[in-house]
Design a protein around this motif. Structure first.
Motif, PDB file in Angstrom:
ATOM      1  N   PHE A 153       0.828  -1.209   0.000  1.00  0.00           N
ATOM      2  CA  PHE A 153       0.000   0.000   0.000  1.00  0.00           C
ATOM      3  C   PHE A 153       0.858   1.253   0.000  1.00  0.00           C
ATOM      4  O   PHE A 153       1.945   1.288   0.583  1.00  0.00           O
ATOM      5  N   ASP A 154       0.340   2.285  -0.659  1.00  0.00           N
ATOM      6  CA  ASP A 154       0.924   3.620  -0.585  1.00  0.00           C
ATOM      7  C   ASP A 154       0.203   4.327   0.566  1.00  0.00           C
ATOM      8  O   ASP A 154      -0.913   4.825   0.409  1.00  0.00           O
ATOM      9  N   TYR A 155       0.843   4.340   1.737  1.00  0.00           N
ATOM     10  CA  TYR A 155       0.163   4.824   2.937  1.00  0.00           C
ATOM     11  C   TYR A 155      -0.166   6.319   2.857  1.00  0.00           C
ATOM     12  O   TYR A 155      -1.174   6.765   3.403  1.00  0.00           O
ATOM     13  N   GLU A 156       0.690   7.070   2.170  1.00  0.00           N
ATOM     14  CA  GLU A 156       0.414   8.497   2.020  1.00  0.00           C
ATOM     15  C   GLU A 156      -0.832   8.701   1.165  1.00  0.00           C
ATOM     16  O   GLU A 156      -1.708   9.516   1.504  1.00  0.00           O
ATOM     17  N   LEU A 210      -3.239   7.299   5.642  1.00  0.00           N
ATOM     18  CA  LEU A 210      -3.141   6.553   6.902  1.00  0.00           C
ATOM     19  C   LEU A 210      -2.903   7.496   8.080  1.00  0.00           C
ATOM     20  O   LEU A 210      -2.041   8.371   8.033  1.00  0.00           O
ATOM     21  N   HIS A 261       1.988   8.312  10.193  1.00  0.00           N
ATOM     22  CA  HIS A 261       1.483   8.049   8.841  1.00  0.00           C
ATOM     23  C   HIS A 261       2.158   6.845   8.174  1.00  0.00           C
ATOM     24  O   HIS A 261       1.972   6.624   6.974  1.00  0.00           O
ATOM     25  N   HIS A 262       2.934   6.093   8.941  1.00  0.00           N
ATOM     26  CA  HIS A 262       3.579   4.894   8.402  1.00  0.00           C
ATOM     27  C   HIS A 262       3.680   3.854   9.510  1.00  0.00           C
ATOM     28  O   HIS A 262       3.949   4.203  10.677  1.00  0.00           O
ATOM     29  N   PRO A 263       3.463   2.561   9.210  1.00  0.00           N
ATOM     30  CA  PRO A 263       3.527   1.528  10.251  1.00  0.00           C
ATOM     31  C   PRO A 263       4.839   1.523  11.037  1.00  0.00           C
ATOM     32  O   PRO A 263       4.833   1.351  12.262  1.00  0.00           O
ATOM     33  N   ILE A 310      -7.974   5.113   7.646  1.00  0.00           N
ATOM     34  CA  ILE A 310      -7.524   5.539   6.323  1.00  0.00           C
ATOM     35  C   ILE A 310      -8.610   6.437   5.739  1.00  0.00           C
ATOM     36  O   ILE A 310      -9.739   6.480   6.247  1.00  0.00           O
ATOM     37  N   GLU A 361      -0.539  -2.728   9.267  1.00  0.00           N
ATOM     38  CA  GLU A 361      -0.649  -3.163   7.867  1.00  0.00           C
ATOM     39  C   GLU A 361      -1.905  -4.007   7.656  1.00  0.00           C
ATOM     40  O   GLU A 361      -2.630  -3.838   6.662  1.00  0.00           O
ATOM     41  N   VAL A 371      -5.011  -1.803   7.798  1.00  0.00           N
ATOM     42  CA  VAL A 371      -5.154  -1.073   6.533  1.00  0.00           C
ATOM     43  C   VAL A 371      -5.746  -2.004   5.481  1.00  0.00           C
ATOM     44  O   VAL A 371      -6.678  -1.632   4.755  1.00  0.00           O
TER      45      VAL A 371
END
Length: 628
Positions: free
Chosen positions: A5-8, A12, A194-196, A231, A253, A256
């Motif tokens: 996934f593109d978390y940005e 997220l 914004h990131h795991p 998200i 993850e 999400v």
């Protein structure tokens, strides 16, 4: 392979809530904060929700109340008093616990409040005898810096821990009261993660600040990490009970992935034209279809006087069985909701199976007049219970049309999560009238700030700089909280490299052989005292610790004497070396100094732990040279 996934792009957002027990007395009574298996008495309670100061009832509390549960509490005379039986007003709070929470606040760059006001948080799942938990904000506006950016810490709270669950069966639960009242620090972050991997970095920094105080408990259950994950287009989901730091990225993850797949299911349902009003609480009795069924679950329910009820879910065929997390489906989410009433449900996407035949499936489809894309869910139980269970299924099906429901979920060991209850609202707080506000004068706060402990990473760097030891040794000493003992032994005269090696390498090497947790700090101090007094060699540590791990009631000196590990005099050492020389005289005459390694090895086999290696080396070298 897991989807990347593109978390940005997904938007997220993650917030953390970290709870850690403090190693002080209980928060509102002078009782030791310890656990025990000894039970002296028990008592029962039924808990009811109360209105908040806004006159509202929290939905999570209301759902717990509807279960009609009874709670049995087990107590111990030494670790349970009237305060934690809810028979006496609270005292305190414990001053040490308050000071430790303020230290933690400063380490997290937070600003302590001027007055501490305790509130009551409504909790009626049985974990608090009174039906509420006492909690107070002690600091605000903290911050943690990470490679991904700054993460805020809006509040640092001090609160009391809950009872621990012993057994739960049906509508009855047994709790142990010993854990109730152990002070907890609760640290919340803003949803700026914004990131795991960023979440793991923040959790570690907070954990380091907690450990720096030396006043937090260790071991399973002493720390609880909760995640709030959402998200774009999804919903805030609270995930409780994350125990391991390394599991945080995986759990995020997986959440999400769950939310992305639930949004895909929502979109497909909408494409199929399904509307909320299409999903109705209309239950069909299909018991006659299963009169001769091979399903043991259904046959057992019918035999016990139960019924088989079905509900139509228009447009859901193929989606109930859709995987949303590895091994978990939308049908699993429906079953989780129904589980408060029944052990499981059956749905069309998994049938025929479990003893249910194709013929029986077709009969249900005909009875419910299902179309090609319509689904059904079955429940076999006492009729009223079955209706309640299917009502939960209908509720979850309607939520599927919205996408992701706001809820509280439980972290599972594989990184997935499971439904627990609706997300708590704000309507569960009201003032604690039994505890007056606690003033925090400026001088008091400045004194605490002036005496803050080192953060673990700061201590690692100082150990490397001051004691010239390897980074790996320094990190292990600090992470395993052997660093204070290390400095104590160095100050007594032991070489830093030796102390670090014994505390890290030797003890780690014994871990696979003996229960090293039985080796106490006092054992280690005794062994080093013998070494510093010249009574044992450094080679003796391993044998002494090995025996102490098996028999912790012994002393280091007793083991040294018992195993003949006390140092021999130089004369006694020389005599043994002479014997080894005589036994290998021909080899020495033939090889000269090249025989040094062999002779040294044979001498140390007899002298290890009883003589200093440098002395043995010196004497062996001297005697071989004399023979040459």
């Amino acid at each position: 392979m897991a989807e990347k996934f593109d978390y940005e792009k997904l938007g997220l957002k993650v917030g953390l809530e970290i709870h850690r027990q403090l190693d002080t007395k209980k928060l509102f009574s002078p009782v030791p904060s310890e656990l025990t298996e000894k039970v002296d008495f028990s008592f029962e309670r039924r808990l009811r929700p109360t209105m908040s100061e806004m006159g509202e009832i929290d939905p999570a509390a209301l759902e717990e109340f509807k279960k009609g549960s009874k709670y049995i509490y087990e107590g111990n005379y030494e670790l349970t008093d009237l305060v934690y039986m809810d028979e006496e007003p609270p005292r305190g709070p414990d001053r040490e616990a308050l000071e430790v929470s303020l230290q933690i606040a400063y380490l997290l760059n937070a600003k302590p409040v001027d007055e501490v006001h305790f509130m009551r948080k409504i909790v009626i799942d049985g974990s608090n005898v009174s039906g509420f938990q006492r909690t107070a904000i002690v600091a605000v506006d903290g911050r943690v810096e990470t490679p991904w950016g700054s993460v805020g810490i809006p509040t640092v709270c001090l609160e009391e821990d809950a009872c621990r669950i012993v057994e739960r069966e049906g509508k009855e639960a047994i709790y142990r009261v010993d854990r109730l009242g152990i002070p907890l620090v609760e640290i919340s972050t803003t949803p700026d993660i914004h990131h795991p991997e960023q979440a793991k970095v923040v959790a570690k920094y907070i954990g380091d600040a907690l450990r720096a105080t030396r006043k937090v408990k260790r071991g399973l259950g002493t720390i609880r990490q909760d995640l709030n994950v959402s998200i774009r287009g999804g919903a805030r989901v609270e995930i409780k009970g994350v125990q391991e730091l390394d599991m945080i990225p995986l759990i995020i993850e997986r959440e999400v992935e769950r939310q992305v797949n639930l949004l895909r299911i929502r979109d497909e349902l909408r494409e199929r034209g399904v509307k909320p009003e299409d999903i109705k609480e209309e239950f069909y009795d299909v018991t006659e279809v299963f009169q001769s069924t091979g399903s043991k679950v259904i046959a057992g329910a019918i035999k016990n006087g139960g019924r088989v009820l079905a509900v139509r879910l228009p447009g859901f065929r193929g989606l109930i069985g859709r995987e949303i997390q590895p091994g978990r489906r939308l049908g699993t989410e429906m079953a989780d909701r129904a589980r408060k009433y029944v052990k499981g449900i059956f749905h069309i996407d998994e049938l025929p199976n479990y003893g249910i035949t194709e013929k029986e499936v077709e009969a249900v489809i005909e009875r419910l007049s299902l179309g090609e894309k319509d689904a059904f869910v079955l429940v076999a139980a006492e009729e009223e219970t079955a209706r309640k269970a299917l009502a939960e299924v209908v509720k979850r099906a309607k939520e599927a049309l919205e996408g992701v429901p706001e809820e509280t979920r439980r972290a599972l060991q594989d990184g997935n999560t499971q439904y627990m209850r609706p997300l708590p609202g704000k309507a569960r707080m009201y003032p604690e009238t039994d505890i007056p506000p606690i003033l925090l004068p400026r001088e008091y706060k400045e004194k605490i700030r002036a005496n803050l402990p080192e953060l673990p990473q700061e201590r690692v760097e100082r150990f490397i700089r001051e004691y010239q030891i390897d980074r790996s040794l320094a990190e292990t000493l600090v992470n395993e909280e052997r660093d204070e003992l290390f400095e104590e032994l160095v100050k007594k005269g032991a070489k830093p490299s030796l102390v670090a090696s014994i505390l890290v390498v030797v003890l780690k090497g014994l871990k696979s052989e003996v229960p090293i947790e039985n080796i106490t700090e006092e054992h280690i101090r005794e062994a080093f005292e013998l070494y510093l007094k010249g009574k044992i060699a450094k080679e003796a540590f391993e044998e002494i610790f090995k025996e102490l791990a098996k028999n912790p009631e012994k002393t280091a000196q007793g083991v040294a004497e018992e195993k003949g590990l006390t140092l021999l005099s130089e004369e006694e050492v020389e005599k043994i070396i002479d014997e080894v020389i005589q036994q290998n005289l021909e080899v020495i005459k033939a090889k000269g100094m090249e025989a040094m390694g062999m002779i040294m090895g044979r001498a140390m086999a007899k002298l290890r732990g009883r003589a200093d290696g440098k002395l043995v080396n010196s004497l062996v070298r001297k005697k071989i040279q004399e023979l040459g």
